[in-house]
Design a protein around this motif. Structure first.
Motif, PDB file in Angstrom:
ATOM      1  N   GLU A 265       0.831  -1.212   0.000  1.00  8.89           N
ATOM      2  CA  GLU A 265       0.000   0.000   0.000  1.00  8.89           C
ATOM      3  C   GLU A 265       0.863   1.258   0.000  1.00  8.89           C
ATOM      4  OE1 GLU A 265      -3.575  -0.022   1.925  1.00  8.89           O
ATOM      5  OE2 GLU A 265      -3.951  -2.127   1.492  1.00  8.89           O
ATOM      6  N   ALA A 266       1.992   1.203   0.727  1.00  7.06           N
ATOM      7  CA  ALA A 266       2.903   2.355   0.719  1.00  7.06           C
ATOM      8  C   ALA A 266       3.514   2.513  -0.678  1.00  7.06           C
ATOM      9  CB  ALA A 266       4.004   2.157   1.751  1.00  7.06           C
ATOM     10  N   LEU A 267       3.771   1.385  -1.315  1.00  5.08           N
ATOM     11  CA  LEU A 267       4.330   1.404  -2.670  1.00  5.08           C
ATOM     12  C   LEU A 267       3.345   2.047  -3.648  1.00  5.08           C
ATOM     13  CD1 LEU A 267       6.867   0.429  -4.118  1.00  5.08           C
ATOM     14  CD2 LEU A 267       5.842  -1.819  -4.303  1.00  5.08           C
ATOM     15  N   VAL A 268       2.081   1.705  -3.456  1.00  2.00           N
ATOM     16  CA  VAL A 268       1.050   2.287  -4.320  1.00  2.00           C
ATOM     17  C   VAL A 268       0.935   3.794  -4.055  1.00  2.00           C
ATOM     18  CG1 VAL A 268      -1.445   2.341  -4.725  1.00  2.00           C
ATOM     19  CG2 VAL A 268      -0.230   0.169  -4.706  1.00  2.00           C
ATOM     20  N   ASP A 274      -0.511  11.615  -7.569  1.00  2.00           N
ATOM     21  CA  ASP A 274      -1.601  12.473  -8.058  1.00  2.00           C
ATOM     22  C   ASP A 274      -2.915  11.702  -8.105  1.00  2.00           C
ATOM     23  OD1 ASP A 274      -0.767  10.713  -9.936  1.00  2.00           O
ATOM     24  OD2 ASP A 274      -0.815  12.127 -11.616  1.00  2.00           O
ATOM     25  N   LEU A 275      -3.110  10.838  -7.144  1.00  2.00           N
ATOM     26  CA  LEU A 275      -4.283   9.952  -7.164  1.00  2.00           C
ATOM     27  C   LEU A 275      -5.600  10.707  -7.279  1.00  2.00           C
ATOM     28  CD1 LEU A 275      -5.712   7.241  -6.854  1.00  2.00           C
ATOM     29  CD2 LEU A 275      -5.384   7.410  -4.393  1.00  2.00           C
ATOM     30  N   ASP A 276      -5.761  11.744  -6.473  1.00  2.00           N
ATOM     31  CA  ASP A 276      -7.047  12.452  -6.487  1.00  2.00           C
ATOM     32  C   ASP A 276      -7.331  13.077  -7.851  1.00  2.00           C
ATOM     33  OD1 ASP A 276      -7.668  11.770  -3.914  1.00  2.00           O
ATOM     34  OD2 ASP A 276      -6.644  13.495  -3.047  1.00  2.00           O
ATOM     35  N   ALA A 277      -6.276  13.662  -8.433  1.00  2.00           N
ATOM     36  CA  ALA A 277      -6.455  14.281  -9.753  1.00  2.00           C
ATOM     37  C   ALA A 277      -6.820  13.218 -10.786  1.00  2.00           C
ATOM     38  CB  ALA A 277      -5.178  14.998 -10.164  1.00  2.00           C
ATOM     39  N   ARG A 278      -6.187  12.065 -10.681  1.00  2.00           N
ATOM     40  CA  ARG A 278      -6.474  10.999 -11.652  1.00  2.00           C
ATOM     41  C   ARG A 278      -7.887  10.457 -11.478  1.00  2.00           C
ATOM     42  NH1 ARG A 278      -1.615   6.771 -12.037  1.00  2.00           N
ATOM     43  NH2 ARG A 278      -3.013   5.921 -13.595  1.00  2.00           N
ATOM     44  N   ALA A 279      -8.321  10.365 -10.224  1.00  2.00           N
ATOM     45  CA  ALA A 279      -9.678   9.866  -9.971  1.00  2.00           C
ATOM     46  C   ALA A 279     -10.712  10.841 -10.542  1.00  2.00           C
ATOM     47  CB  ALA A 279      -9.888   9.671  -8.471  1.00  2.00           C
ATOM     48  N   LYS A 280     -10.459  12.136 -10.333  1.00  2.00           N
ATOM     49  CA  LYS A 280     -11.394  13.146 -10.873  1.00  2.00           C
ATOM     50  C   LYS A 280     -11.422  13.071 -12.398  1.00  2.00           C
ATOM     51  CE  LYS A 280     -11.854  16.707  -7.415  1.00  2.00           C
ATOM     52  NZ  LYS A 280     -10.793  17.077  -6.514  1.00  2.00           N
ATOM     53  N   GLU A 281     -10.226  12.911 -12.960  1.00  4.07           N
ATOM     54  CA  GLU A 281     -10.120  12.833 -14.421  1.00  4.07           C
ATOM     55  C   GLU A 281     -10.893  11.624 -14.955  1.00  4.07           C
ATOM     56  OE1 GLU A 281      -6.640  12.189 -17.702  1.00  4.07           O
ATOM     57  OE2 GLU A 281      -6.023  12.848 -15.712  1.00  4.07           O
ATOM     58  N   ALA A 282     -10.761  10.478 -14.260  1.00  2.00           N
ATOM     59  CA  ALA A 282     -11.470   9.261 -14.697  1.00  2.00           C
ATOM     60  C   ALA A 282     -12.974   9.482 -14.659  1.00  2.00           C
ATOM     61  CB  ALA A 282     -11.085   8.088 -13.803  1.00  2.00           C
TER      62      ALA A 282
ATOM     63  N   ALA B 133     -14.809   9.056  -5.563  1.00  2.00           N
ATOM     64  CA  ALA B 133     -14.297   8.080  -4.591  1.00  2.00           C
ATOM     65  C   ALA B 133     -14.258   6.674  -5.188  1.00  2.00           C
ATOM     66  CB  ALA B 133     -15.173   8.098  -3.347  1.00  2.00           C
ATOM     67  N   ASP B 134     -15.230   6.351  -6.047  1.00  2.00           N
ATOM     68  CA  ASP B 134     -15.233   5.021  -6.676  1.00  2.00           C
ATOM     69  C   ASP B 134     -14.044   4.884  -7.632  1.00  2.00           C
ATOM     70  OD1 ASP B 134     -17.739   3.847  -5.659  1.00  2.00           O
ATOM     71  OD2 ASP B 134     -18.644   5.569  -6.659  1.00  2.00           O
ATOM     72  N   TYR B 135     -13.774   5.960  -8.365  1.00  2.00           N
ATOM     73  CA  TYR B 135     -12.657   5.899  -9.313  1.00  2.00           C
ATOM     74  C   TYR B 135     -11.318   5.884  -8.570  1.00  2.00           C
ATOM     75  CZ  TYR B 135     -16.001   6.438 -13.023  1.00  2.00           C
ATOM     76  OH  TYR B 135     -17.038   6.204 -13.883  1.00  2.00           O
ATOM     77  N   ARG B 136     -11.308   6.536  -7.415  1.00  2.00           N
ATOM     78  CA  ARG B 136     -10.095   6.529  -6.596  1.00  2.00           C
ATOM     79  C   ARG B 136      -9.773   5.085  -6.192  1.00  2.00           C
ATOM     80  NH1 ARG B 136      -7.695   7.555  -1.719  1.00  2.00           N
ATOM     81  NH2 ARG B 136      -6.459   9.457  -1.636  1.00  2.00           N
ATOM     82  N   ARG B 137     -10.779   4.379  -5.723  1.00  2.00           N
ATOM     83  CA  ARG B 137     -10.573   2.980  -5.318  1.00  2.00           C
ATOM     84  C   ARG B 137     -10.204   2.113  -6.518  1.00  2.00           C
ATOM     85  NH1 ARG B 137     -15.128   0.155  -2.675  1.00  2.00           N
ATOM     86  NH2 ARG B 137     -13.555  -1.402  -2.248  1.00  2.00           N
ATOM     87  N   ASN B 205       1.139   6.434 -20.713  1.00  2.00           N
ATOM     88  CA  ASN B 205       2.523   6.803 -20.438  1.00  2.00           C
ATOM     89  C   ASN B 205       2.901   6.432 -19.002  1.00  2.00           C
ATOM     90  OD1 ASN B 205       4.957   8.059 -21.100  1.00  2.00           O
ATOM     91  ND2 ASN B 205       4.318   9.949 -20.131  1.00  2.00           N
ATOM     92  N   LEU B 206       4.010   5.722 -18.848  1.00  2.00           N
ATOM     93  CA  LEU B 206       4.459   5.373 -17.497  1.00  2.00           C
ATOM     94  C   LEU B 206       4.943   6.631 -16.776  1.00  2.00           C
ATOM     95  CD1 LEU B 206       6.528   2.123 -18.199  1.00  2.00           C
ATOM     96  CD2 LEU B 206       4.233   2.292 -17.245  1.00  2.00           C
ATOM     97  N   ARG B 207       4.821   6.631 -15.460  1.00  2.00           N
ATOM     98  CA  ARG B 207       5.310   7.740 -14.658  1.00  2.00           C
ATOM     99  C   ARG B 207       6.721   7.437 -14.169  1.00  2.00           C
ATOM    100  NH1 ARG B 207       0.504  10.486 -12.840  1.00  2.00           N
ATOM    101  NH2 ARG B 207      -0.985   9.877 -14.418  1.00  2.00           N
ATOM    102  N   LYS B 208       7.386   8.501 -13.746  1.00  2.00           N
ATOM    103  CA  LYS B 208       8.767   8.355 -13.257  1.00  2.00           C
ATOM    104  C   LYS B 208       8.832   7.311 -12.151  1.00  2.00           C
ATOM    105  CE  LYS B 208      10.158  11.535 -10.474  1.00  2.00           C
ATOM    106  NZ  LYS B 208      10.501  12.859  -9.923  1.00  2.00           N
ATOM    107  N   GLN B 209       7.895   7.357 -11.240  1.00  2.00           N
ATOM    108  CA  GLN B 209       7.887   6.418 -10.113  1.00  2.00           C
ATOM    109  C   GLN B 209       7.697   4.979 -10.595  1.00  2.00           C
ATOM    110  OE1 GLN B 209       6.087   9.195 -10.347  1.00  2.00           O
ATOM    111  NE2 GLN B 209       6.392  10.432  -8.526  1.00  2.00           N
TER     112      GLN B 209
END
Lengths: 293, 251
Positions: A265-268, A274-282, B133-137, B205-209
């Motif tokens: 989970e820490a790795l994720v 930018d998880l929140d931004a990606r979720a909003k984008e999705a 929140a669903d997309y976050r999960r 596109n892959l991210r740096k991490q």
């Protein structure tokens, strides 16, 4: 010059597939695994020169076309080559009865030139498809509106409807250029070596999911350098890492520690800053597709 | 592949994994309709009849049956019926490759708490479809799936490379990133070259991490070996769009 990236292939089933329902099902299962690939693909099954069992014919056509309608095959256009009038009539009746998207072609030699759409088409759909072909097989909604003398919104609706039904492909482009609508035919002036560079890049653009502003830069750079966006991205990463060796070593150290700690989970968390931004984008992307915009 | 339950590899955290999409349950449906915790794993939710029916009826075909409400193109909801009592509403989110169970209720024809009355109210109040929140999960679950699988698969590839020095080994990490690796061993040093495209199989596109993670999957040791760039792999040029890293270790 690179070629237009439309994946087109004829398929010739074995003789048993024409006469045996189970063999037909196996042929379909082998050649048409469900996929959500965004890559536009055209597949025509050659039915010429064989005695057909009606059950086998249905087995070869119906599951695929129903799957296309349900979105299980991504960007796939599917059709048959049938020069025999009786076979052609039977296939047409089948497509119309089940209201499924299908193309039919009368001759192997010209199978991909002008496949005729059949099935779930209204008169307006037929008119739209014909006009798209007259416009060279690819056009924006603005082109269509101008050619037809209708409002752009009406042209967009007509084209989007055809995309949803599974008869044409939609190629995402920048807002400024407008999305491109492409008929699944193989006309030399559209899909061959004389393809305008803009169109080639547009097709490639559709395959690279990046933030719009970055994507535009990559596409532009690729165009100027005569390379693919993949090549440009690879080179950009190389240059970035060469200039940031120290930072990269730090990243390696950090991520190595997380892998060793088996704290997935820490790795994720580390990989999704930018998880929140990606979720909003999705979420927004799913809304954008609501109206086909 | 990692799984919640041995022998049930199709379920992973909040997803039931199908060929080209996932089946998932929105948090609102999970909490308000199924009365389960928001972070319930899909497998655990399968004790509910509607979730069993969801898997049985949607794992092969993402949409079927009558619509719930009017047909609204890509946002059309479909009716899910299980037995006489259980009713659900599902939506095929083609953009994000998920079929969502958006709502559930009891079928009580003509009564105010009938499932379809509830679905109508949810639609009117704009509470039917998945939210941020669903997309976050969803994103977190996908990344967890990728991470867990990639570490295991990288280990297996590394072992294959050690067994066959000088021969390029190919694999796909987490069903997302195709990689090629090769190990060269001399009397004093061993070098492992890892090559992959910066676009994954979905052309994302892959991210740096993620790039750092892929490289370190193969050598997570603390006292880091020297890692440098490479323009070749096994003496051959890289494929179009590939980047490569060379890890140099004592033999």
């Amino acid at each position: 010059m690179a070629r237009f990236n439309l994946d087109i292939a004829p398929l010739r089933p074995t003789a048993s597939a024409f006469q045996n329902q189970a063999a037909a099902a196996e042929f379909i299962e082998t050649n048409f695994p469900p996929t959500a690939s965004p890559q536009p693909r055209v597949r025509l099954i050659n039915l010429e020169g064989n005695h057909l069992d009606v059950g086998a014919l249905v087995e070869m056509i119906l599951p695929i076309t129903q799957g296309i309608r349900a979105g299980a095959y991504g960007n796939l256009a599917f059709g048959v080559i049938a020069s025999d009038e009786h076979v052609s009539n039977a296939v047409t009746a089948l497509a119309e009865m089940h209201q499924v998207p299908l193309f039919i072609s009368r001759a192997v030699d010209h199978a991909f030139d002008d496949p005729k759409p059949i099935g779930a088409l209204t008169l307006a759909d037929e008119d739209t498809f014909q006009l798209l072909c007259q416009l060279g097989g690819a056009a924006t909604s603005a082109d269509m509106a101008q050619a037809k003398g209708i409002e752009p919104a009406a042209a967009t609706n007509r084209l989007t409807n055809m995309v949803k039904k599974g008869y044409i492909f939609r190629v995402s482009r920048s807002r400024r250029e407008g999305d491109l609508f492409v008929a699944p035919c193989l006309r030399n002036d559209i899909h061959g070596e004389d393809v305008p560079a803009d169109l080639i890049v547009a097709m490639q653009e559709d395959e690279v999911q990046l933030p719009t502003e970055v994507r535009d830069s990559v596409i532009q750079l690729a165009r100027e350098q005569g390379k693919t966006p993949e090549q440009v991205l690879g080179e950009a990463w190389k240059a970035y890492f060469r200039q940031n060796r120290e930072a990269l070593q730090q990243e390696f150290k950090k991520v190595g520690g997380l892998i060793r700690s088996v704290d997935t989970e820490a790795l994720v968390d580390y990989m999704l800053p930018d998880l929140d931004a990606r979720a909003k984008e999705a979420e927004q992307r799913s809304h954008v597709d609501e109206g086909g915009a | 592949m990692s799984s919640d339950h041995p022998g049930e590899s199709e379920c992973h955290r909040g997803s039931c994994i199908c060929t080209s999409y996932d089946l998932r349950i929105t948090q609102r449906c999970m909490v308000e309709d199924l009365h389960l915790a928001a972070d319930t794993r899909f497998w655990d939710a399968m004790s509910h009849p509607i979730v069993k029916g969801f898997v049985a009826k949607r794992q092969q075909v993402p949409i079927s049956g009558k619509t719930v409400g009017s047909n609204c193109g890509a946002r059309t909801l479909y009716h899910l019926s299980v037995g006489n009592d259980h009713r659900g509403a599902t939506w095929h989110d083609t953009t994000n490759r998920v079929v969502w169970l958006c709502a559930y209720g009891w079928h009580r024809s003509g009564e105010p708490d009938d499932a379809f009355q509830i679905f109508r109210i949810l639609l009117e109040n704009n509470r039917m479809y998945p939210i941020t929140a669903d997309y976050r999960r969803l994103i977190v679950d996908h990344q967890l799936r990728f991470t867990e699988m990639a570490v295991v698969q990288a280990g297996a590839l590394h072992e294959a490379a050690m067994s066959h020095p000088g021969i390029i080994q190919k694999g796909v990490l987490g069903y997302r990133v195709p990689v090629r690796i090769v190990l060269n061993v001399s009397s004093e040093i061993a070098d492992l070259t890892i090559a992959f495209s910066t676009l994954d199989l979905s052309k994302v596109n892959l991210r740096k991490q993620e790039i750092a993670f892929i490289v370190k999957c193969f050598t997570p040791e603390p006292e880091g070996p020297l890692i440098d760039f490479s323009d070749t792999i096994g003496g051959a040029p890289l494929l179009s769009g590939e980047i490569a890293f060379q890890i140099i270790m004592p033999a």
